[in-house]
Design a protein around this motif. Structure first.
Motif, PDB file in Angstrom:
ATOM      1  N   ARG A  48       7.924   4.961  -0.078  1.00  0.00           N
ATOM      2  CA  ARG A  48       7.298   3.888  -0.873  1.00  0.00           C
ATOM      3  C   ARG A  48       7.712   3.955  -2.326  1.00  0.00           C
ATOM      4  NH1 ARG A  48       1.245   4.124   1.667  1.00  0.00           N
ATOM      5  NH2 ARG A  48       1.729   2.882   3.514  1.00  0.00           N
ATOM      6  N   ASN A  97      -8.931  14.754  -0.703  1.00  0.00           N
ATOM      7  CA  ASN A  97      -9.175  13.338  -0.462  1.00  0.00           C
ATOM      8  C   ASN A  97      -7.861  12.626  -0.122  1.00  0.00           C
ATOM      9  OD1 ASN A  97      -8.968  10.530  -1.864  1.00  0.00           O
ATOM     10  ND2 ASN A  97     -11.149  10.781  -1.435  1.00  0.00           N
ATOM     11  N   TYR A  98      -7.879  11.818   0.958  1.00  0.00           N
ATOM     12  CA  TYR A  98      -6.668  11.164   1.447  1.00  0.00           C
ATOM     13  C   TYR A  98      -6.013  10.293   0.376  1.00  0.00           C
ATOM     14  CZ  TYR A  98      -3.621   7.986   3.993  1.00  0.00           C
ATOM     15  OH  TYR A  98      -2.543   7.257   4.390  1.00  0.00           O
ATOM     16  N   GLU A  99      -6.790   9.439  -0.279  1.00  0.00           N
ATOM     17  CA  GLU A  99      -6.218   8.537  -1.280  1.00  0.00           C
ATOM     18  C   GLU A  99      -5.633   9.305  -2.451  1.00  0.00           C
ATOM     19  OE1 GLU A  99      -5.310   5.358  -1.552  1.00  0.00           O
ATOM     20  OE2 GLU A  99      -5.817   5.302   0.574  1.00  0.00           O
ATOM     21  N   SER A 100      -6.310  10.355  -2.871  1.00  0.00           N
ATOM     22  CA  SER A 100      -5.791  11.180  -3.977  1.00  0.00           C
ATOM     23  C   SER A 100      -4.493  11.868  -3.560  1.00  0.00           C
ATOM     24  CB  SER A 100      -6.821  12.231  -4.382  1.00  0.00           C
ATOM     25  OG  SER A 100      -7.986  11.617  -4.855  1.00  0.00           O
ATOM     26  N   ASN A 137       5.081   8.185   1.643  1.00  0.00           N
ATOM     27  CA  ASN A 137       4.880   7.879   0.229  1.00  0.00           C
ATOM     28  C   ASN A 137       6.120   8.150  -0.617  1.00  0.00           C
ATOM     29  OD1 ASN A 137       2.076   6.820  -0.305  1.00  0.00           O
ATOM     30  ND2 ASN A 137       1.686   8.499   1.097  1.00  0.00           N
ATOM     31  N   LYS A 191      -2.389  19.996  -3.203  1.00  0.00           N
ATOM     32  CA  LYS A 191      -2.704  18.815  -2.397  1.00  0.00           C
ATOM     33  C   LYS A 191      -4.193  18.496  -2.547  1.00  0.00           C
ATOM     34  CE  LYS A 191       0.310  20.151   1.442  1.00  0.00           C
ATOM     35  NZ  LYS A 191       0.260  20.596   2.839  1.00  0.00           N
ATOM     36  N   ARG A 242       2.957   9.752  -4.075  1.00  0.00           N
ATOM     37  CA  ARG A 242       3.674   8.619  -4.689  1.00  0.00           C
ATOM     38  C   ARG A 242       4.223   9.034  -6.059  1.00  0.00           C
ATOM     39  NH1 ARG A 242      -0.031   5.408  -1.873  1.00  0.00           N
ATOM     40  NH2 ARG A 242      -1.613   5.605  -3.492  1.00  0.00           N
ATOM     41  N   LEU A 253       2.560  11.656   5.843  1.00  0.00           N
ATOM     42  CA  LEU A 253       2.056  11.079   4.599  1.00  0.00           C
ATOM     43  C   LEU A 253       3.035  11.324   3.445  1.00  0.00           C
ATOM     44  CD1 LEU A 253      -0.387   9.677   3.224  1.00  0.00           C
ATOM     45  CD2 LEU A 253      -1.257  11.964   2.730  1.00  0.00           C
ATOM     46  N   HIS A 310       0.196  15.619   7.240  1.00  0.00           N
ATOM     47  CA  HIS A 310       0.639  15.740   5.849  1.00  0.00           C
ATOM     48  C   HIS A 310       2.115  15.389   5.734  1.00  0.00           C
ATOM     49  CE1 HIS A 310      -2.718  18.669   4.306  1.00  0.00           C
ATOM     50  NE2 HIS A 310      -3.190  17.503   4.696  1.00  0.00           N
ATOM     51  N   ALA A 365      -2.352  10.769  -1.222  1.00  0.00           N
ATOM     52  CA  ALA A 365      -1.326   9.729  -1.154  1.00  0.00           C
ATOM     53  C   ALA A 365      -0.822   9.384  -2.556  1.00  0.00           C
ATOM     54  CB  ALA A 365      -1.870   8.492  -0.448  1.00  0.00           C
ATOM     55  N   ASP A 366      -1.740   9.291  -3.512  1.00  0.00           N
ATOM     56  CA  ASP A 366      -1.361   8.972  -4.884  1.00  0.00           C
ATOM     57  C   ASP A 366      -0.504  10.085  -5.489  1.00  0.00           C
ATOM     58  OD1 ASP A 366      -1.509   7.235  -7.214  1.00  0.00           O
ATOM     59  OD2 ASP A 366      -2.748   8.821  -8.102  1.00  0.00           O
TER      60      ASP A 366
END
Length: 146
Positions: free
Chosen positions: A28, A121-124, A25, A118, A130, A21, A18, A126-127
């Motif tokens: 990014r 889901n990984y993509e959620s 992000n 948190k 971001r 990640l 975590h 990461a989003d």
């Protein structure tokens, strides 16, 4: 983050995956501030309260705080930060898997500025990070109180 002095991001997160990640992000999103990562509450509080290089002596900071830590509850860390006159204005973003409504209310009552659950889901996840990075890029962070 805007402001005169560079703002140190203090990340208190025991899950290394975590933490990576979150930092990736945030980068990014264009945030280049120093990130100090702590995997437990004890060392994070030492840095924040007593450290020779912490925000008590070296300007503004923002705290990203997980609630589920190996040595202490993040709510206790939040309470200690907000009880310290020189740190009480530090923005604290609670970033945790806990979505219990009473816990959320308790964190806001203690003075957290933002509470983010948190996503599993990984993509959620990461989003969400971001978006947090974009938020961090526009907020004003006060210096430590004298």
């Amino acid at each position: 983050m805007t402001g005169q002095e560079p703002v140190t991001i203090v990340m208190v997160e025991d899950d290394e995956g975590h933490a990576r990640l979150i930092e990736r992000n945030i980068r990014r999103a264009g945030i280049s501030n120093q990130v100090r990562h702590f995997t437990d509450g004890t060392s994070a509080l030492e840095f924040l309260l007593d450290g020779d290089e912490g925000p008590m002596l070296n300007g503004p900071a923002l705290v990203l705080l997980d609630l589920n830590l190996p040595d202490m509850n993040g709510v206790d860390i939040l309470a200690k930060i907000k009880a310290e006159p020189r740190l009480k204005r530090l923005p604290v973003v609670v970033l945790t898997t806990t979505d219990d409504k009473l816990e959320i209310q308790r964190c806001y009552d203690l003075g957290c500025n933002v509470y983010i659950t948190k996503p599993v889901n990984y993509e959620s996840f990461a989003d969400a990070i971001r978006q947090l990075g974009l938020f961090l890029s526009v907020i004003q962070v006060p210096g430590a109180s004298a």
